[in-house]
Design a protein around this motif. Structure first.
Motif, PDB file in Angstrom:
ATOM      1  N   PRO A   1      -8.489 -39.463 -33.978  1.00  0.00           N
ATOM      2  CA  PRO A   1      -8.807 -40.377 -32.892  1.00  0.00           C
ATOM      3  C   PRO A   1      -9.302 -41.529 -33.548  1.00  0.00           C
ATOM      4  CG  PRO A   1      -9.695 -38.245 -32.584  1.00  0.00           C
ATOM      5  CD  PRO A   1      -9.261 -38.245 -33.835  1.00  0.00           C
ATOM      6  N   SER A   2      -8.971 -42.716 -33.047  1.00  0.00           N
ATOM      7  CA  SER A   2      -9.226 -43.904 -33.406  1.00  0.00           C
ATOM      8  C   SER A   2     -10.429 -44.331 -33.005  1.00  0.00           C
ATOM      9  CB  SER A   2      -8.318 -45.008 -32.608  1.00  0.00           C
ATOM     10  OG  SER A   2      -8.138 -45.063 -31.555  1.00  0.00           O
ATOM     11  N   ASN A   3     -10.983 -43.805 -31.791  1.00  0.00           N
ATOM     12  CA  ASN A   3     -12.332 -44.304 -31.233  1.00  0.00           C
ATOM     13  C   ASN A   3     -13.101 -43.196 -30.570  1.00  0.00           C
ATOM     14  OD1 ASN A   3     -14.363 -45.843 -29.756  1.00  0.00           O
ATOM     15  ND2 ASN A   3     -13.369 -47.544 -30.324  1.00  0.00           N
ATOM     16  N   ILE A   4     -13.855 -42.607 -31.091  1.00  0.00           N
ATOM     17  CA  ILE A   4     -14.536 -41.330 -30.433  1.00  0.00           C
ATOM     18  C   ILE A   4     -15.519 -41.746 -29.307  1.00  0.00           C
ATOM     19  CG2 ILE A   4     -16.138 -39.597 -30.946  1.00  0.00           C
ATOM     20  CD1 ILE A   4     -13.645 -38.978 -32.200  1.00  0.00           C
ATOM     21  N   PRO A   5     -16.266 -42.917 -29.490  1.00  0.00           N
ATOM     22  CA  PRO A   5     -16.996 -43.333 -28.289  1.00  0.00           C
ATOM     23  C   PRO A   5     -15.877 -43.819 -27.149  1.00  0.00           C
ATOM     24  CG  PRO A   5     -17.659 -44.322 -30.154  1.00  0.00           C
ATOM     25  CD  PRO A   5     -16.560 -43.714 -30.619  1.00  0.00           C
ATOM     26  N   PHE A   6     -15.018 -44.152 -27.094  1.00  0.00           N
ATOM     27  CA  PHE A   6     -13.862 -44.498 -25.815  1.00  0.00           C
ATOM     28  C   PHE A   6     -13.378 -43.148 -25.477  1.00  0.00           C
ATOM     29  CE2 PHE A   6     -13.037 -49.339 -26.964  1.00  0.00           C
ATOM     30  CZ  PHE A   6     -13.919 -49.815 -25.882  1.00  0.00           C
ATOM     31  N   LEU A   7     -13.063 -41.987 -26.444  1.00  0.00           N
ATOM     32  CA  LEU A   7     -12.614 -40.912 -25.970  1.00  0.00           C
ATOM     33  C   LEU A   7     -13.803 -40.279 -25.178  1.00  0.00           C
ATOM     34  CD1 LEU A   7     -10.898 -38.461 -28.429  1.00  0.00           C
ATOM     35  CD2 LEU A   7     -12.711 -37.521 -26.899  1.00  0.00           C
ATOM     36  N   ALA A   8     -14.867 -40.241 -25.629  1.00  0.00           N
ATOM     37  CA  ALA A   8     -15.939 -39.689 -25.049  1.00  0.00           C
ATOM     38  C   ALA A   8     -16.186 -40.403 -23.478  1.00  0.00           C
ATOM     39  CB  ALA A   8     -17.393 -39.760 -25.900  1.00  0.00           C
ATOM     40  N   LEU A   9     -16.335 -41.644 -23.472  1.00  0.00           N
ATOM     41  CA  LEU A   9     -16.114 -42.390 -22.383  1.00  0.00           C
ATOM     42  C   LEU A   9     -15.080 -41.945 -21.417  1.00  0.00           C
ATOM     43  CD1 LEU A   9     -17.690 -44.705 -20.502  1.00  0.00           C
ATOM     44  CD2 LEU A   9     -15.982 -46.181 -21.613  1.00  0.00           C
ATOM     45  N   GLY A  10     -13.931 -41.887 -21.863  1.00  0.00           N
ATOM     46  CA  GLY A  10     -12.934 -41.245 -21.102  1.00  0.00           C
ATOM     47  C   GLY A  10     -13.294 -39.795 -20.352  1.00  0.00           C
ATOM     48  N   ALA A  11     -13.743 -39.110 -21.190  1.00  0.00           N
ATOM     49  CA  ALA A  11     -14.072 -37.807 -20.868  1.00  0.00           C
ATOM     50  C   ALA A  11     -15.017 -37.658 -19.750  1.00  0.00           C
ATOM     51  CB  ALA A  11     -14.470 -36.939 -22.134  1.00  0.00           C
ATOM     52  N   TRP A  12     -16.194 -38.506 -20.039  1.00  0.00           N
ATOM     53  CA  TRP A  12     -17.206 -38.593 -19.060  1.00  0.00           C
ATOM     54  C   TRP A  12     -16.853 -39.001 -17.585  1.00  0.00           C
ATOM     55  CZ3 TRP A  12     -21.561 -36.191 -18.670  1.00  0.00           C
ATOM     56  CH2 TRP A  12     -22.323 -35.453 -19.604  1.00  0.00           C
ATOM     57  N   ILE A  13     -15.773 -40.064 -17.646  1.00  0.00           N
ATOM     58  CA  ILE A  13     -15.529 -40.521 -16.345  1.00  0.00           C
ATOM     59  C   ILE A  13     -14.608 -39.331 -15.704  1.00  0.00           C
ATOM     60  CG2 ILE A  13     -14.004 -42.201 -15.432  1.00  0.00           C
ATOM     61  CD1 ILE A  13     -14.570 -44.155 -17.759  1.00  0.00           C
ATOM     62  N   LEU A  14     -13.792 -38.815 -16.594  1.00  0.00           N
ATOM     63  CA  LEU A  14     -13.097 -37.646 -15.887  1.00  0.00           C
ATOM     64  C   LEU A  14     -14.015 -36.716 -15.352  1.00  0.00           C
ATOM     65  CD1 LEU A  14     -10.145 -37.636 -18.259  1.00  0.00           C
ATOM     66  CD2 LEU A  14      -9.830 -37.887 -15.863  1.00  0.00           C
ATOM     67  N   ILE A  15     -15.008 -36.404 -15.886  1.00  0.00           N
ATOM     68  CA  ILE A  15     -16.077 -35.315 -15.576  1.00  0.00           C
ATOM     69  C   ILE A  15     -16.626 -35.566 -14.213  1.00  0.00           C
ATOM     70  CG2 ILE A  15     -18.142 -34.226 -16.097  1.00  0.00           C
ATOM     71  CD1 ILE A  15     -17.242 -34.374 -19.062  1.00  0.00           C
ATOM     72  N   VAL A  16     -17.100 -36.776 -14.095  1.00  0.00           N
ATOM     73  CA  VAL A  16     -17.842 -37.183 -12.726  1.00  0.00           C
ATOM     74  C   VAL A  16     -16.810 -37.287 -11.706  1.00  0.00           C
ATOM     75  CG1 VAL A  16     -19.159 -39.273 -11.907  1.00  0.00           C
ATOM     76  CG2 VAL A  16     -19.524 -38.506 -14.232  1.00  0.00           C
TER      77      VAL A  16
ATOM     78  N   GLY B   1      -8.868 -43.746 -26.907  1.00  0.00           N
ATOM     79  CA  GLY B   1      -9.675 -43.426 -28.083  1.00  0.00           C
ATOM     80  C   GLY B   1      -9.072 -42.244 -28.969  1.00  0.00           C
ATOM     81  N   THR B   2      -7.782 -41.699 -28.148  1.00  0.00           N
ATOM     82  CA  THR B   2      -7.315 -40.810 -29.178  1.00  0.00           C
ATOM     83  C   THR B   2      -6.127 -41.299 -30.050  1.00  0.00           C
ATOM     84  OG1 THR B   2      -7.708 -38.804 -27.498  1.00  0.00           O
ATOM     85  CG2 THR B   2      -5.975 -38.581 -29.100  1.00  0.00           C
ATOM     86  N   VAL B   3      -5.276 -42.405 -29.506  1.00  0.00           N
ATOM     87  CA  VAL B   3      -4.198 -42.898 -30.072  1.00  0.00           C
ATOM     88  C   VAL B   3      -4.709 -43.647 -31.263  1.00  0.00           C
ATOM     89  CG1 VAL B   3      -2.812 -42.514 -28.083  1.00  0.00           C
ATOM     90  CG2 VAL B   3      -4.118 -44.797 -28.598  1.00  0.00           C
TER      91      VAL B   3
END
Length: 400
Positions: free
Chosen positions: A196-211, A33-35
């Protein structure tokens, strides 16, 4: 009862390993999501292949370097105690494999594929487990010396230093040796924005890491009898503190908001078993601000093109976490005690020094031999087409 306890311990640490394995999907989507779009496929492939290389390197060499254990024995021996020693390896492997996953985000968009896999093998096979063995297995008498000198051992319950700071500080020389992305810093002194190229994917990655992080921290107890709800709630509070602090310091920027909780979680790892929840909240909040301020300085003032900000996030926030354990773990601040600020300073400094040295040597040698960077045309086309011959969203079918 012994058999039941052995089975429960094996299941406990296996579930932790699965949760931390899932975090690698978080690393992948955070980077995706960032690249820029032309490097999204590469982000996904790197994380999966790096994990696979890490597994072989850690199984054959790294785990033995850290813990003096070899798996070159019969399966009958390995299966003893419900295979606890094997699932413990699996759990600790997911930590070790986080190192190349961290580095991947810093060197994204312009690094060669195969040299990075070689770096992964060397780092996970030796550089990381060498320090891991010092902190978590008492190698070379370093912990004994720190204990004798300060009265307490260096404490790093879940890896603020051993995993995160080491990964972030290894990444720093890699990023510097690689150089900035083409046209990132213009001759007129301006900085080209690469949002960032895709904020939703960036957010998804962050949430997966958090959990997954609740497996990373809580299951670091490694046995059911050692589990602590304090670790879970401290992790929660640090995550919340990092989020809110990054929201304010980052002026509502979604990239900062979704990296803020990660900064807090990185920082709380070391002392999550001894801090008061309010102390963990402060530690996380400081980490959230630290990430925003240092990411901005790194990118704009110092012109170090660390794409995902892995040095500020893991290197600096991990360093803060190692030191913070020596502050907020004290009984005077509501903690459980049994920790020394001086011991935390010494252990943190050792980790940072070893990581800088290891990163400089590994990536310096690779740069001098195989080269680290895609050539100008390959970088312009993007790693997706250059390395993998396909983009994330092909515009049309290709006939061969």
């Amino acid at each position: 009862m012994d058999a039941l306890k052995q089975g429960a311990d094996a299941l406990f640490i296996l579930l932790g390993g699965i949760m931390v394995l899932a975090m690698h999907a978080g690393f992948a989507f955070l980077e995706l999501g960032t690249v820029r779009k032309k490097n999204q496929v590469n982000a996904l492939v790197k994380i999966l292949v790096d994990f696979s290389v890490s597994t072989i390197a850690y199984f054959v060499v790294g785990y033995g370097v850290a813990y003096g254990t070899s798996f070159f024995v019969g399966a009958e021996t390995l299966a003893q105690k419900n295979g606890y020693d094997l699932v413990k390896f699996f759990f600790l492997l997911t930590f070790a494999a986080a190192i190349p996953a961290i580095i991947s985000g810093g060197i994204a968009e312009r690094a060669k594929f195969w040299p990075q896999l070689i770096a992964t093998a060397v780092i996970v096979g030796f550089v990381y487990p060498f320090f891991e063995g010092i902190v978590w297995n008492g190698h070379f008498g370093v912990q004994a010396w720190i204990t004798e000198t300060t009265g307490f051992a260096f404490r790093d319950f879940a890896g603020s230093i051993v995993v995160h700071a080491v990964g972030g500080w290894i990444a720093l020389p890699a990023v510097v040796l690689l150089g900035a992305r083409a046209n990132r810093y213009r001759k007129d002194g301006g900085v080209s924005a690469h949002p960032p190229s895709n904020i939703p994917f960036l957010a998804l990655g962050a949430w997966i890491l958090i959990v997954g992080w609740f497996g990373f921290n809580v299951m670091s107890a490694q046995r059911v009898e050692n589990i602590s709800g304090l670790v879970a709630v401290n992790s929660l509070m640090a995550m919340v503190g990092g989020t809110l602090a990054a929201l304010l310091a980052g002026k509502n920027d979604p990239g900062f908001v979704h990296n803020g909780p990660l900064a807090g979680l990185v920082a709380v790892c070391a002392g999550s078993d001894i801090m008061h929840p309010l102390g963990a909240l402060v530690v996380g909040a400081v980490a959230g601000v630290l990430f925003v301020v240092m990411f901005t300085a790194t990118q704009n003032r110092w012109k170090i093109d660390d794409v995902l900000g892995v040095w500020p996030l893991h290197g600096l926030c991990g360093t803060w976490g190692g030191i913070a354990a020596g502050i907020f773990g004290q009984q005077a601040l509501g903690g459980l005690g049994n920790v020394s600020f001086t011991a935390q300073l010494i252990g943190t400094a050792l980790g940072v020094t070893w990581a800088l040295l290891g990163g400089a040597v590994v990536y310096g040698v690779l740069k001098a031999t195989l080269g680290l960077r895609l050539d100008q045309e390959e970088e312009y086309d993007g790693a997706d087409l250059t390395v993998h011959k396909i983009s994330a969203t092909p515009d049309r079918e290709v006939s061969w």
